[in-house]
Design a protein around this motif. Structure first.
Motif, PDB file in Angstrom:
ATOM      1  N   LYS A  50     -18.537  10.652   0.790  1.00  0.00           N
ATOM      2  CA  LYS A  50     -19.874  11.000   1.289  1.00  0.00           C
ATOM      3  C   LYS A  50     -20.853   9.858   1.040  1.00  0.00           C
ATOM      4  O   LYS A  50     -21.679   9.537   1.906  1.00  0.00           O
ATOM      5  N   HIS A  51     -20.749   9.242  -0.135  1.00  0.00           N
ATOM      6  CA  HIS A  51     -21.652   8.136  -0.449  1.00  0.00           C
ATOM      7  C   HIS A  51     -21.376   6.942   0.461  1.00  0.00           C
ATOM      8  O   HIS A  51     -22.317   6.299   0.948  1.00  0.00           O
ATOM      9  N   CYS A  52     -20.094   6.661   0.689  1.00  0.00           N
ATOM     10  CA  CYS A  52     -19.712   5.558   1.569  1.00  0.00           C
ATOM     11  C   CYS A  52     -20.312   5.733   2.954  1.00  0.00           C
ATOM     12  O   CYS A  52     -20.848   4.791   3.552  1.00  0.00           O
ATOM     13  N   GLN A  53     -20.247   6.940   3.468  1.00  0.00           N
ATOM     14  CA  GLN A  53     -20.780   7.218   4.800  1.00  0.00           C
ATOM     15  C   GLN A  53     -22.302   7.176   4.811  1.00  0.00           C
ATOM     16  O   GLN A  53     -22.909   6.709   5.777  1.00  0.00           O
ATOM     17  N   SER A  54     -22.917   7.611   3.705  1.00  0.00           N
ATOM     18  CA  SER A  54     -24.381   7.664   3.672  1.00  0.00           C
ATOM     19  C   SER A  54     -25.013   6.276   3.650  1.00  0.00           C
ATOM     20  O   SER A  54     -26.142   6.093   4.137  1.00  0.00           O
ATOM     21  N   VAL A  55     -24.312   5.290   3.080  1.00  0.00           N
ATOM     22  CA  VAL A  55     -24.873   3.927   3.006  1.00  0.00           C
ATOM     23  C   VAL A  55     -24.362   3.040   4.137  1.00  0.00           C
ATOM     24  O   VAL A  55     -24.701   1.856   4.213  1.00  0.00           O
ATOM     25  N   ASP A  56     -23.531   3.623   5.012  1.00  0.00           N
ATOM     26  CA  ASP A  56     -23.030   2.907   6.190  1.00  0.00           C
ATOM     27  C   ASP A  56     -22.291   1.624   5.814  1.00  0.00           C
ATOM     28  O   ASP A  56     -22.499   0.559   6.416  1.00  0.00           O
ATOM     29  N   ALA A  57     -21.404   1.723   4.796  1.00  0.00           N
ATOM     30  CA  ALA A  57     -20.616   0.563   4.375  1.00  0.00           C
ATOM     31  C   ALA A  57     -19.633   0.164   5.470  1.00  0.00           C
ATOM     32  O   ALA A  57     -19.137   1.013   6.224  1.00  0.00           O
ATOM     33  N   ASP A  58     -19.368  -1.147   5.575  1.00  0.00           N
ATOM     34  CA  ASP A  58     -18.376  -1.596   6.555  1.00  0.00           C
ATOM     35  C   ASP A  58     -17.106  -2.127   5.890  1.00  0.00           C
ATOM     36  O   ASP A  58     -16.188  -2.593   6.578  1.00  0.00           O
ATOM     37  N   CYS A  59     -17.035  -2.057   4.546  1.00  0.00           N
ATOM     38  CA  CYS A  59     -15.815  -2.429   3.836  1.00  0.00           C
ATOM     39  C   CYS A  59     -15.918  -1.934   2.401  1.00  0.00           C
ATOM     40  O   CYS A  59     -16.973  -1.454   1.962  1.00  0.00           O
ATOM     41  N   LEU A  60     -14.823  -2.030   1.685  1.00  0.00           N
ATOM     42  CA  LEU A  60     -14.740  -1.558   0.308  1.00  0.00           C
ATOM     43  C   LEU A  60     -14.321  -2.715  -0.587  1.00  0.00           C
ATOM     44  O   LEU A  60     -13.415  -3.469  -0.242  1.00  0.00           O
ATOM     45  N   VAL A  61     -14.974  -2.846  -1.742  1.00  0.00           N
ATOM     46  CA  VAL A  61     -14.556  -3.818  -2.751  1.00  0.00           C
ATOM     47  C   VAL A  61     -14.343  -3.055  -4.049  1.00  0.00           C
ATOM     48  O   VAL A  61     -15.306  -2.564  -4.650  1.00  0.00           O
ATOM     49  N   SER A  62     -13.088  -2.916  -4.467  1.00  0.00           N
ATOM     50  CA  SER A  62     -12.794  -2.257  -5.738  1.00  0.00           C
ATOM     51  C   SER A  62     -12.584  -3.332  -6.795  1.00  0.00           C
ATOM     52  O   SER A  62     -11.893  -4.318  -6.562  1.00  0.00           O
ATOM     53  N   ILE A  63     -13.203  -3.134  -7.955  1.00  0.00           N
ATOM     54  CA  ILE A  63     -13.057  -4.095  -9.034  1.00  0.00           C
ATOM     55  C   ILE A  63     -12.844  -3.332 -10.338  1.00  0.00           C
ATOM     56  O   ILE A  63     -13.613  -2.431 -10.675  1.00  0.00           O
ATOM     57  N   GLY A  64     -11.777  -3.662 -11.031  1.00  0.00           N
ATOM     58  CA  GLY A  64     -11.426  -2.955 -12.256  1.00  0.00           C
ATOM     59  C   GLY A  64      -9.929  -2.751 -12.339  1.00  0.00           C
ATOM     60  O   GLY A  64      -9.148  -3.565 -11.849  1.00  0.00           O
ATOM     61  N   GLY A  65      -9.527  -1.631 -12.943  1.00  0.00           N
ATOM     62  CA  GLY A  65      -8.111  -1.339 -13.120  1.00  0.00           C
ATOM     63  C   GLY A  65      -7.540  -0.517 -11.980  1.00  0.00           C
ATOM     64  O   GLY A  65      -8.119  -0.422 -10.886  1.00  0.00           O
ATOM     65  N   GLY A  66      -6.401   0.119 -12.243  1.00  0.00           N
ATOM     66  CA  GLY A  66      -5.698   0.874 -11.216  1.00  0.00           C
ATOM     67  C   GLY A  66      -6.494   2.040 -10.668  1.00  0.00           C
ATOM     68  O   GLY A  66      -6.322   2.421  -9.506  1.00  0.00           O
ATOM     69  N   SER A  67      -7.400   2.614 -11.474  1.00  0.00           N
ATOM     70  CA  SER A  67      -8.203   3.742 -10.993  1.00  0.00           C
ATOM     71  C   SER A  67      -9.160   3.302  -9.895  1.00  0.00           C
ATOM     72  O   SER A  67      -9.352   4.007  -8.896  1.00  0.00           O
ATOM     73  N   ALA A  68      -9.775   2.129 -10.073  1.00  0.00           N
ATOM     74  CA  ALA A  68     -10.694   1.617  -9.049  1.00  0.00           C
ATOM     75  C   ALA A  68      -9.931   1.277  -7.771  1.00  0.00           C
ATOM     76  O   ALA A  68     -10.364   1.612  -6.658  1.00  0.00           O
ATOM     77  N   VAL A  69      -8.794   0.617  -7.934  1.00  0.00           N
ATOM     78  CA  VAL A  69      -7.976   0.277  -6.765  1.00  0.00           C
ATOM     79  C   VAL A  69      -7.499   1.546  -6.073  1.00  0.00           C
ATOM     80  O   VAL A  69      -7.492   1.647  -4.838  1.00  0.00           O
ATOM     81  N   GLY A  70      -7.111   2.547  -6.875  1.00  0.00           N
ATOM     82  CA  GLY A  70      -6.626   3.807  -6.318  1.00  0.00           C
ATOM     83  C   GLY A  70      -7.680   4.510  -5.481  1.00  0.00           C
ATOM     84  O   GLY A  70      -7.376   5.049  -4.409  1.00  0.00           O
ATOM     85  N   LEU A  71      -8.921   4.503  -5.961  1.00  0.00           N
ATOM     86  CA  LEU A  71      -9.992   5.118  -5.177  1.00  0.00           C
ATOM     87  C   LEU A  71     -10.227   4.328  -3.897  1.00  0.00           C
ATOM     88  O   LEU A  71     -10.442   4.913  -2.825  1.00  0.00           O
ATOM     89  N   GLY A  72     -10.150   3.005  -3.987  1.00  0.00           N
ATOM     90  CA  GLY A  72     -10.301   2.186  -2.785  1.00  0.00           C
ATOM     91  C   GLY A  72      -9.259   2.524  -1.736  1.00  0.00           C
ATOM     92  O   GLY A  72      -9.575   2.614  -0.538  1.00  0.00           O
ATOM     93  N   LYS A  73      -8.032   2.719  -2.171  1.00  0.00           N
ATOM     94  CA  LYS A  73      -6.966   3.060  -1.219  1.00  0.00           C
ATOM     95  C   LYS A  73      -7.179   4.450  -0.631  1.00  0.00           C
ATOM     96  O   LYS A  73      -6.959   4.678   0.568  1.00  0.00           O
TER      97      LYS A  73
END
Length: 357
Positions: free
Chosen positions: A79-102
């Motif tokens: 919902k947050h991604c859609q509300s800010v009209d992002a055009d890409c994702l940058v995950s930074i951190g461990g496997g949890s951050a990457v997992g959410l990005g995927k």
């Protein structure tokens, strides 16, 4: 040579000190200018670093990344991604951050750039996980492998020694299972051996000197190779059991994998003699026995042997075994409830792994 299949996916990898500085050009190459930054509550400084690097040109951030990718957190992030009209994702951190990005990529199709700061290896895999109602499930989506991975060793220097050790053993588990996977092949085995060698040699050096850039570079390379294993072949007892322990009891991901690694291998050892020989040859101080080698490695790294130390209760042992056996999976050795309970009891009590004949 036996026939086999090996599938490679399109992915760009940047490896080396200060490679995060190339993020602006990578986003431009993807045609993106409004990234949503994903990280954990303890790593919000990364958002400021990236915003500075991009001259403030970010869509926003989501800093509630949570272990085991809970479904409700993913929905909030979407919902947050859609509300800010992002055009890409940058995950930074461990496997949890990457997992959410995927997980968000699967739902949005937005290009995903990930910057691993641990040795989880998730950035190399097409596996998308989710936890809901205390059940962790995974599925494979070949398109979910991030478009760009930036391995900047400088970012790993702040990872404490114990966390470095458990994260590295989590990565090593991917490689160990690849050596006896049902769909194993020579390419995956090559990655596995190289990953095991790199991690087994670098992790003790990191624990001795947290600022050893060469050791940390070797560990990142080992994590890359080990992640490629998880991307290329299927998993068995080790990962299935860790998913149960993590999803059902919310045990910490890397620490659980580190503890279970020698125990799962000990259970399977009688049925995988070739893999045991290869492991013994590539894990230092094994003395011809890979399980002993892993036990000694955990001891050298100062890692707890005990699931009890992670918060697991004794009565959870039976629940874990029953949950594991509900959904059958391939295993090189048939699954025996009594032997699995003994495996978990030793891991819960903090006893070294022991081969079960």
């Amino acid at each position: 040579m036996a026939s086999f299949e090996y599938n490679e996916n399109k992915q760009r990898v940047l490896f080396g000190p200060h490679s995060l500085s190339k993020l602006p050009s990578e986003l431009a190459r993807l045609g993106c200018s409004k990234p949503l930054i994903l990280t954990t509550p303890t790593k919000t400084s990364y958002v400021d670093d990236i915003a500075t690097l991009l001259n403030g040109q970010i869509a926003g951030s989501f800093t509630r990344v949570t272990m085991h990718t809970p479904a409700d957190v993913t929905e909030d992030a979407l919902k947050h991604c859609q509300s800010v009209d992002a055009d890409c994702l940058v995950s930074i951190g461990g496997g949890s951050a990457v997992g959410l990005g995927k997980a968000l990529f699967v739902r949005t199709g937005l290009p995903h750039v990930c910057v691993p700061t641990t040795y989880a290896g998730s950035e190399m895999t097409p596996i998308v996980g989710q936890t809901e109602n205390r059940v962790k499930t995974t599925h494979v989506d070949p398109k979910a492998i991030p478009a760009v991975v930036i391995y900047d060793v400088i970012l790993t220097l702040t990872l404490p020694p114990k966390m470095s050790a458990t994260s590295g053993l989590n990565a090593m588990a991917h490689a160990v299972e690849a050596l006896y996977a049902q769909d194993g092949n020579p390419i995956a085995s090559m990655f596995a051996i190289r990953g095991i060698q790199a991690l087994a040699s670098s992790l003790p050096r990191i624990v001795q000197n947290n600022d050893d850039v060469d050791a940390r570079s070797d560990a990142l390379l080992g994590a890359w190779f080990s992640g490629k294993c998880l991307a290329g072949v299927s998993v068995s007892l080790h990962h299935k059991l860790c998913h149960v322990l993590g999803g059902t009891f919310n045990l910490p991901h890397a620490e659980t994998h580190a503890i279970i690694l020698p125990h799962a291998l000990a259970y399977l050892a009688p049925s995988i003699p070739d893999a045991m020989r290869v492991l013994a040859e590539n894990i230092p101080n094994s003395g011809g026995n890979a399980v002993d080698g892993l036990n000694r490695l955990l001891s050298t790294l100062g890692i707890t042997y005990s699931l009890k130390d992670l918060g697991m209760n004794e009565e959870d042992i039976d629940v874990a075994v029953a949950t594991l056996l509900k959904k059958p999976f391939w295993s090189p050795r048939p699954l025996d409830g009594n032997l699995l309970r003994e495996l978990l009891r030793r891991a819960w009590e903090g006893k070294p792994a022991q081969v079960a004949e």
